[in-house]
Design an enzyme around this catalytic site. Structure first.
Site, PDB file in Angstrom:
ATOM      1  N   TYR A 250      33.807  20.377  59.562  1.00 58.23           N
ATOM      2  CA  TYR A 250      32.555  19.789  59.090  1.00 58.23           C
ATOM      3  C   TYR A 250      31.677  20.897  58.524  1.00 58.23           C
ATOM      4  CZ  TYR A 250      28.663  16.436  59.183  1.00 58.23           C
ATOM      5  OH  TYR A 250      27.645  15.574  58.842  1.00 58.23           O
TER       6      TYR A 250
ATOM      7  N   TYR B 274      30.329  14.248  50.363  1.00 60.00           N
ATOM      8  CA  TYR B 274      29.618  14.277  51.643  1.00 60.00           C
ATOM      9  C   TYR B 274      29.578  12.889  52.254  1.00 60.00           C
ATOM     10  CZ  TYR B 274      25.925  15.234  55.075  1.00 60.00           C
ATOM     11  OH  TYR B 274      25.194  15.379  56.227  1.00 60.00           O
TER      12      TYR B 274
END
Lengths: 128, 390
Positions: B287, B337
């Protein structure tokens, strides 16, 4: 003392006493019956989970735990910080009266307050 | 819960990025439809639905009705911010392993971008942040949005370990190199150190190219039991380990905020469940809301010693051709994203061997991380194309 880079924040029941003291230039932190001190924004003692909290006046002396400089396009840059009170708690707030080149972790600070129009007095820190 | 016989069998992705004029629900319905088709299932075969809404709360449990799903045996909204994708997969795995459901769809959908508005505007809009009382106090002082929180975290790491902006730059560059190999990545032009260093500060120490994209869209995955997975359309990607850690930093002296993330304990727990060591991981999907996040996460998982994340980034190991391929789809920095669905989707692609020119040869064990809030939430998944031996 300047509130030009602040936004107005309204009080609620939990923060009323804090803002009343702030209006007199006094910084309050939370304390539990066992004497643990913690940041005003924390409403339960993180060590003993007590909610029987009282307010304790902090010295207003602090050091810089971390800092960052916000690039506000079209306006002056704004330094902000995690401020570590001498008593231990951390509060996130803006910095004033300091040039960004002088910022370093551990810098001694003093807490002050400024009230943006229509809002409560908010803490900020200046070099001690 | 050390034995989870579960696999990801379907992946559905909508167009992502500056895609306007569609609601979060429309994106989510499309992603789930695609995920079902990908698995060789009908939408009506789905008997569990987990929904993760993003910043704009664009989707929720009513999605079940939009999909025409009736009498579901599992339905919940899940919210652990950027760790939600991992949390959803673990909950779905527990549901199929315990017989509560047979096919659970997990979806993330968000529409933070508005045409004509700056990408970051939604994430730092005072209207979204200025609560009364203590909650509003940092925002009142100008500390608006996640960029500030991560800048303060990154500065602590820089101060304690000597990590530099150029080292963050190496992560931006290596991630961009992977994105160049991914047709659906949003940023595919080569990035130089000069580009990184000269890009404007968003919040010093974070330059523009240290920060992730903002995207509209949705991604869904479908989780079934490992046994059922073997009869479906696509090669299954099996769950070997999964764990969370929510550090619960206390705002006071000696806090590890910025120095140690939830990756440390979450990783240890997931490795233990999977029965693998860090050296066996061939692909890392981390992440990467910020370059700093990649760096501290890799450190905390043990891919290098504490404080040496900067040197690891500098070494070139994370880039294509390097010894530790990381964020092979371009991550959130250069790819797209979709919160935790960004690393998870690329992990599924790599696990199936569908990565094309960016496919990593050693895909036996794939590590996926999720990170939420400002380092407050962490999830780790360890995935593999091979079934887990009982």
């Amino acid at each position: 003392m300047s509130a030009e880079n602040m936004l107005p924040v309204q009080r609620d029941d939990a923060s009323a006493a804090f803002f009343d003291a702030a209006a007199e230039g006094r910084l309050l932190v939370h304390q539990c019956p066992q004497g643990h001190l913690f940041a005003p924004q924390i409403s339960t003692c993180p060590r003993c989970q007590s909610t029987e909290l009282s307010w304790s006046e902090a010295s207003g002396r602090a050091t810089l735990a971390s800092y960052a400089v916000i690039n506000r396009r079209g306006q002056s840059e704004l330094p902000v910080a995690i401020v570590e009170l001498d008593e231990g708690p951390w509060i996130r707030m803006q910095l004033q009266d300091v040039s960004t080149g002088d910022l370093k972790v551990g810098l001694p600070l003093q807490i002050r307050f400024a009230a943006p129009e229509g809002g409560e007095p908010l803490p900020y820190a200046v070099p001690a | 819960m050390t034995k989870l016989d579960a696999a990801i069998v379907g992946l559905g992705m909508t167009d992502m990025g500056k895609v306007y004029g569609r609601t979060g629900t429309q994106f989510a319905v499309e992603a789930i439809g695609k995920a079902a088709a990908d698995a060789g299932l009908k939408v009506s075969d789905i008997d569990g639905l987990l929904v993760n809404y993003g910043l704009t709360r664009a989707v929720g449990m009513p999605l079940a009705a939009d999909l025409g799903l009736r009498n579901l045996s599992v339905l919940s909204e899940i919210q652990a911010y950027g760790s939600s994708a991992g949390v959803m997969v673990m909950q779905a795995a527990a549901a199929v392993a315990s017989g509560q459901a047979t096919a659970v769809a997990c979806v993330f959908s968000d529409v933070p971008l508005t045409e004509g508005k700056r990408a970051g505007a939604t994430y730092s809009d005072p209207k979204n942040r200025l609560h009364p009382g203590f909650l509003g106090m940092p925002a009142g002082g100008g500390l608006l949005g996640p960029n500030v929180g991560y800048a303060l975290a990154a500065r602590r790491h820089m101060d304690k370990y000597g990590t530099t902006s150029e080292q963050f730059g190496h992560i931006a560059i290596s991630t961009r190199k992977w994105a160049e190999l991914n047709p659906i990545a949003q940023m595919r032009t080569p990035l130089t150190m000069e580009d990184h260093q000269e890009s404007r500060y968003i919040v010093d120490p974070l330059h523009l190219f240290d920060c992730c994209l903002v995207s509209n869209g949705a991604i869904a995955v479908i989780v079934t039991s490992g046994e059922k997975a073997r009869d479906l359309a696509k090669p299954p990607v099996y769950l070997h380990g999964g764990a969370q850690c929510h550090p619960g930093y206390i705002d006071e002296r000696d806090s590890e905020f910025g120095l140690v993330s939830g990756a440390k304990l979450s990783g240890e727990r997931a490795f233990k469940m999977a029965g693998v060591t860090v050296d066996q991981i061939g692909v890392r999907e981390i992440y990467d809301c910020y370059t700093y996040t990649t760096l501290i996460t890799l450190e905390d998982y043990g891919f290098c010693a504490k404080g040496e994340g900067g040197a690891l980034a500098e070494s070139g190991a994370l880039a294509p051709g390097g010894s530790l391929p990381t964020n092979t789809g371009g991550g959130q920095l250069s790819g797209y994203y979709m919160w935790g669905m960004t690393p998870l989707s690329e992990a599924v692609i790599q696990g199936r061997g569908e990565g094309g020119e960016r496919q990593v040869a050693d895909n036996d064990y794939i590590l996926v991380s999720g990170n939420g809030g400002v380092l407050q939430h962490h999830a780790t998944l360890i995935l593999s194309p091979h079934p887990k031996e009982a």
